[in-house]
Scaffold this motif. Structure first.
Motif, PDB file in Angstrom:
ATOM      1  N   ARG A 169       0.979  -1.046  -0.110  1.00 20.06           N
ATOM      2  CA  ARG A 169       0.102  -0.098   0.071  1.00 20.06           C
ATOM      3  C   ARG A 169       0.868   1.055   0.016  1.00 20.06           C
ATOM      4  O   ARG A 169       0.548   2.350  -0.546  1.00 20.06           O
ATOM      5  N   ALA A 170       1.900   1.358   0.893  1.00 23.55           N
ATOM      6  CA  ALA A 170       2.765   2.468   0.665  1.00 23.55           C
ATOM      7  C   ALA A 170       3.395   2.548  -0.622  1.00 23.55           C
ATOM      8  O   ALA A 170       3.924   3.746  -0.952  1.00 23.55           O
ATOM      9  N   ALA A 171       3.992   1.392  -1.147  1.00 25.50           N
ATOM     10  CA  ALA A 171       4.475   1.588  -2.430  1.00 25.50           C
ATOM     11  C   ALA A 171       3.499   2.361  -3.356  1.00 25.50           C
ATOM     12  O   ALA A 171       4.078   2.847  -4.323  1.00 25.50           O
ATOM     13  N   LEU A 172       2.104   1.797  -3.416  1.00 23.66           N
ATOM     14  CA  LEU A 172       1.248   2.194  -4.169  1.00 23.66           C
ATOM     15  C   LEU A 172       1.020   3.786  -4.236  1.00 23.66           C
ATOM     16  O   LEU A 172       1.213   4.308  -4.924  1.00 23.66           O
ATOM     17  N   LEU A 173       1.014   4.218  -2.777  1.00 22.29           N
ATOM     18  CA  LEU A 173       0.837   5.639  -2.474  1.00 22.29           C
ATOM     19  C   LEU A 173       2.208   6.378  -3.128  1.00 22.29           C
ATOM     20  O   LEU A 173       1.767   7.399  -3.637  1.00 22.29           O
ATOM     21  N   PHE A 174       3.164   5.843  -2.807  1.00 23.80           N
ATOM     22  CA  PHE A 174       4.563   6.627  -3.257  1.00 23.80           C
ATOM     23  C   PHE A 174       4.581   6.701  -4.836  1.00 23.80           C
ATOM     24  O   PHE A 174       4.602   7.790  -5.290  1.00 23.80           O
ATOM     25  N   GLN A 175       3.939   5.655  -5.468  1.00 23.25           N
ATOM     26  CA  GLN A 175       4.034   5.484  -6.834  1.00 23.25           C
ATOM     27  C   GLN A 175       3.057   6.727  -7.466  1.00 23.25           C
ATOM     28  O   GLN A 175       3.235   7.579  -8.175  1.00 23.25           O
ATOM     29  N   ARG A 176       1.807   6.722  -6.872  1.00 24.49           N
ATOM     30  CA  ARG A 176       0.859   7.676  -7.260  1.00 24.49           C
ATOM     31  C   ARG A 176       1.096   9.054  -7.213  1.00 24.49           C
ATOM     32  O   ARG A 176       0.893   9.838  -7.801  1.00 24.49           O
ATOM     33  N   THR A 177       1.839   9.215  -5.969  1.00 26.02           N
ATOM     34  CA  THR A 177       2.122  10.570  -5.430  1.00 26.02           C
ATOM     35  C   THR A 177       3.138  11.246  -6.532  1.00 26.02           C
ATOM     36  O   THR A 177       3.065  12.276  -6.847  1.00 26.02           O
ATOM     37  N   ALA A 178       4.183  10.408  -6.715  1.00 31.38           N
ATOM     38  CA  ALA A 178       5.228  10.707  -7.346  1.00 31.38           C
ATOM     39  C   ALA A 178       4.735  11.169  -9.026  1.00 31.38           C
ATOM     40  O   ALA A 178       5.283  12.061  -9.595  1.00 31.38           O
ATOM     41  N   GLU A 179       3.790  10.275  -9.348  1.00 28.52           N
ATOM     42  CA  GLU A 179       3.277  10.612 -10.879  1.00 28.52           C
ATOM     43  C   GLU A 179       2.637  11.746 -10.766  1.00 28.52           C
ATOM     44  O   GLU A 179       2.674  12.532 -11.738  1.00 28.52           O
ATOM     45  N   ALA A 180       1.686  11.959  -9.738  1.00 29.64           N
ATOM     46  CA  ALA A 180       1.045  13.213  -9.677  1.00 29.64           C
ATOM     47  C   ALA A 180       1.916  14.290  -9.465  1.00 29.64           C
ATOM     48  O   ALA A 180       1.562  15.379 -10.364  1.00 29.64           O
ATOM     49  N   LEU A 181       2.800  14.293  -8.695  1.00 26.95           N
ATOM     50  CA  LEU A 181       3.815  15.341  -8.591  1.00 26.95           C
ATOM     51  C   LEU A 181       4.471  15.529  -9.958  1.00 26.95           C
ATOM     52  O   LEU A 181       4.705  16.751 -10.424  1.00 26.95           O
ATOM     53  N   GLY A 182       4.954  14.753 -10.453  1.00 33.24           N
ATOM     54  CA  GLY A 182       5.513  14.896 -11.942  1.00 33.24           C
ATOM     55  C   GLY A 182       4.876  15.574 -12.963  1.00 33.24           C
ATOM     56  O   GLY A 182       5.314  16.386 -13.665  1.00 33.24           O
ATOM     57  N   ARG A 183       3.421  15.195 -12.947  1.00 30.60           N
ATOM     58  CA  ARG A 183       2.419  15.879 -13.983  1.00 30.60           C
ATOM     59  C   ARG A 183       2.296  17.240 -13.658  1.00 30.60           C
ATOM     60  O   ARG A 183       2.342  18.211 -14.409  1.00 30.60           O
ATOM     61  N   ARG A 184       2.473  17.661 -12.115  1.00 31.71           N
ATOM     62  CA  ARG A 184       2.455  18.981 -11.807  1.00 31.71           C
ATOM     63  C   ARG A 184       3.675  19.776 -11.990  1.00 31.71           C
ATOM     64  O   ARG A 184       3.471  21.087 -12.453  1.00 31.71           O
ATOM     65  N   LEU A 185       4.770  19.273 -11.959  1.00 29.29           N
ATOM     66  CA  LEU A 185       5.798  19.851 -12.442  1.00 29.29           C
ATOM     67  C   LEU A 185       6.017  20.099 -13.774  1.00 29.29           C
ATOM     68  O   LEU A 185       6.420  21.306 -14.301  1.00 29.29           O
ATOM     69  N   GLU A 186       5.464  19.146 -14.735  1.00 25.94           N
ATOM     70  CA  GLU A 186       5.434  19.356 -16.092  1.00 25.94           C
ATOM     71  C   GLU A 186       4.418  20.631 -16.570  1.00 25.94           C
ATOM     72  O   GLU A 186       4.865  21.336 -17.216  1.00 25.94           O
ATOM     73  N   GLU A 187       3.249  20.614 -15.882  1.00 31.94           N
ATOM     74  CA  GLU A 187       2.151  21.604 -16.067  1.00 31.94           C
ATOM     75  C   GLU A 187       2.844  22.982 -15.884  1.00 31.94           C
ATOM     76  O   GLU A 187       2.256  24.001 -16.697  1.00 31.94           O
ATOM     77  N   THR A 188       3.696  23.184 -14.802  1.00 35.38           N
ATOM     78  CA  THR A 188       3.997  24.431 -14.478  1.00 35.38           C
ATOM     79  C   THR A 188       5.448  24.943 -14.974  1.00 35.38           C
ATOM     80  O   THR A 188       5.882  25.867 -14.959  1.00 35.38           O
ATOM     81  N   GLY A 189       5.953  23.808 -15.779  1.00 35.99           N
ATOM     82  CA  GLY A 189       7.254  24.099 -16.490  1.00 35.99           C
ATOM     83  C   GLY A 189       8.377  24.597 -15.465  1.00 35.99           C
ATOM     84  O   GLY A 189       9.291  25.279 -15.915  1.00 35.99           O
ATOM     85  N   THR A 190       8.149  23.746 -14.219  1.00 37.01           N
ATOM     86  CA  THR A 190       9.442  24.036 -13.274  1.00 37.01           C
ATOM     87  C   THR A 190      10.664  23.727 -13.902  1.00 37.01           C
ATOM     88  O   THR A 190      10.646  22.454 -14.775  1.00 37.01           O
ATOM     89  N   GLY A 191      11.780  24.292 -13.892  1.00 37.01           N
ATOM     90  CA  GLY A 191      12.830  24.108 -14.210  1.00 37.01           C
ATOM     91  C   GLY A 191      13.891  22.905 -13.781  1.00 37.01           C
ATOM     92  O   GLY A 191      12.970  22.074 -12.895  1.00 37.01           O
ATOM     93  N   PRO A 192      14.949  22.503 -13.931  1.00 32.74           N
ATOM     94  CA  PRO A 192      15.633  21.520 -13.383  1.00 32.74           C
ATOM     95  C   PRO A 192      15.551  21.538 -11.909  1.00 32.74           C
ATOM     96  O   PRO A 192      15.652  22.464 -11.262  1.00 32.74           O
ATOM     97  N   GLY A 193      15.523  20.125 -11.535  1.00 30.43           N
ATOM     98  CA  GLY A 193      15.544  19.908 -10.036  1.00 30.43           C
ATOM     99  C   GLY A 193      15.372  18.340  -9.816  1.00 30.43           C
ATOM    100  O   GLY A 193      15.355  17.709 -10.633  1.00 30.43           O
ATOM    101  N   PRO A 194      15.428  18.032  -8.414  1.00 31.15           N
ATOM    102  CA  PRO A 194      15.294  16.704  -8.216  1.00 31.15           C
ATOM    103  C   PRO A 194      14.279  16.158  -8.835  1.00 31.15           C
ATOM    104  O   PRO A 194      12.784  16.541  -8.903  1.00 31.15           O
ATOM    105  N   ALA A 195      13.981  14.804  -9.185  1.00 28.26           N
ATOM    106  CA  ALA A 195      12.886  14.131  -9.745  1.00 28.26           C
ATOM    107  C   ALA A 195      11.852  14.029  -8.758  1.00 28.26           C
ATOM    108  O   ALA A 195      12.003  13.977  -7.662  1.00 28.26           O
ATOM    109  N   PRO A 196      10.683  13.823  -9.211  1.00 24.99           N
ATOM    110  CA  PRO A 196       9.468  13.865  -8.246  1.00 24.99           C
ATOM    111  C   PRO A 196       9.651  12.652  -7.236  1.00 24.99           C
ATOM    112  O   PRO A 196       9.320  12.904  -6.176  1.00 24.99           O
ATOM    113  N   HIS A 197      10.082  11.424  -7.587  1.00 19.69           N
ATOM    114  CA  HIS A 197      10.291  10.520  -6.678  1.00 19.69           C
ATOM    115  C   HIS A 197      11.426  10.540  -5.490  1.00 19.69           C
ATOM    116  O   HIS A 197      11.535   9.695  -4.611  1.00 19.69           O
TER     117      HIS A 197
END
Length: 396
Positions: free
Chosen positions: A134-162
């Motif tokens: 369950r923790a792995a699923l939550l981690f994975q979904r959160t990282a994916e959602a965070l990645g989408r948000r960073l792409e939408e806002t055009g955030t520059g280079p930085g640590p990967a979502p995960h």
């Protein structure tokens, strides 16, 4: 005991190797729970130490070390979230969105929490499966959602979502709601984490991530088992199992000396390979046993059974020590097998392997030497290979 490792995930059975790993973790967790019932539970100081280490290691993993003051503020925020008693209510989308606003990010932070992915994260947080899955699923979904948000806002280079704090914090919170410790982040797991998330199918990604989290939770539970107890404590006997594993380690290392001698004598005709072993570690080897235990997040008992493989060639010397430890003092009944290698250099001794807290094999009451030997053998063979490679590069 009814192990949640036997339950399916999304209609598909968990991989057999993961089921075995989660079953062993369940038994280690049960041993930890039993110890908590006979001694003091992990208090605020223990949680604070775990969170401070988590912050330090996660920042190092992401290449964002931060100042001591910054790390302290991060730990303050995470401790405040972790200290809130679970209400028993589910982690809803609204609750997860609120937590995303409170959990500190790196500088510069993500523009906004991934509110659009909160529903997916809430679904993962409610999955009927093992807490680690369950923790792995939550981690994975959160990282994916965070990645989408960073792409939408055009955030520059930085640590990967995960590698950002939010997925780790929510996964740890999910585990703590199931009476598990928070994840024991480690700067050395970056390659394994990236490989887990690179699997093409979501199910394979979740299984690989859950296997990594199971190893991290094993380290965290070893740390919890090392909490000192007051009063008398009768630990399950582990001496016979420790002796059996120690004998196998010694025999295996001796079997490796012949082939290793042939390899090294191609580099230096006077090269030598030898093996030593004992039931008690003293002096520098005792220091190495304690250092290996500290890296693996546990306190070792009074004894330390060890076997050492010494390699000498062209004036260079390296020693690999494989140790079988009691976990906790007084011993808890759990055992841990570690490997460390030290190369003599003009600047002083150098640790060759630099192991992560996951580079350790844990045995719990009910295991046999034969059951766990494949994992111990894999640990030894990997350590020998890396040690010899390091020595060869020194001679090149």
């Amino acid at each position: 005991m009814d192990s949640l490792a036997d339950r399916p995930l999304s209609g598909e059975d968990l991989p057999a190797s993961l089921r075995r790993s989660l079953g062993r973790l369940d038994r280690l967790h049960a041993l930890s729970q039993q110890r908590c019932r006979t001694g003091p539970r992990e208090g605020g100081d223990g949680l604070r130490r775990a969170v401070e280490r988590h912050v330090r290691e996660l920042r190092a993993l992401a290449g964002q070390p931060g100042s001591p003051a910054r790390r302290g503020l991060d730990a303050d925020s995470l401790c405040a979230v972790a200290a809130e008693p679970p209400s028993g209510s589910p982690l809803t989308a609204d609750r997860l969105a609120e937590l995303a606003r409170r959990i500190p990010d790196f500088d510069p932070p993500a523009p906004a929490p991934p509110i659009g992915g909160a529903a997916d994260a809430a679904q993962a947080a409610a999955a009927e499966t093992h807490p680690v899955v369950r923790a792995a699923l939550l981690f994975q979904r959160t990282a994916e959602a965070l990645g989408r948000r960073l792409e939408e806002t055009g955030t520059g280079p930085g640590p990967a979502p995960h590698l950002r704090p939010l997925p780790w914090a929510l996964a740890s919170l999910s585990l703590m709601r199931s009476d598990h410790p928070p994840l024991a982040a480690d700067r050395r797991i970056g390659a394994r984490l990236a490989a887990a998330l690179a699997h093409p199918s979501p199910g394979a990604r979740t299984a690989a991530l859950a296997a990594l989290f199971a190893d991290l939770q094993t380290a965290a539970l070893r740390a919890r088992l090392s909490t000192p107890l007051r009063g008398r404590h009768d630990a399950p006997p582990s001496a016979l199992l420790a002796s059996a594993v120690h004998r196998r380690v010694l025999v295996h290392l001796r079997h490796r000396t012949g082939p290793l001698s042939q390899v090294l004598r191609e580099l230096d005709p006077e090269a030598s390979v030898g093996v030593e072993a004992a039931d008690i570690a003293e002096g520098p080897r005792r220091d190495r046993c304690e250092a290996a235990a500290e890296r693996a997040l546990f306190v070792t008992g009074p004894g330390c059974r060890w076997a050492a493989l010494g390699l000498r060639a062209a004036g260079a010397r390296v020693e690999l020590v494989v140790a079988v430890h009691d976990v906790g003092g007084p011993p808890t009944g759990a055992l841990a097998v570690t490997a460390s290698a030290v190369l003599d250099t003009p600047q002083g001794p150098e640790e060759v392997l630099d192991p992560a807290c996951t580079d350790c094999v844990t045995l719990v009451p009910g295991d046999t030497a034969g059951d766990r030997w494949p994992c111990v053998e894999e640990l030894i063979d990997d350590a020998v290979s890396r040690t010899v490679d390091r020595l060869a590069r020194t001679l090149a």
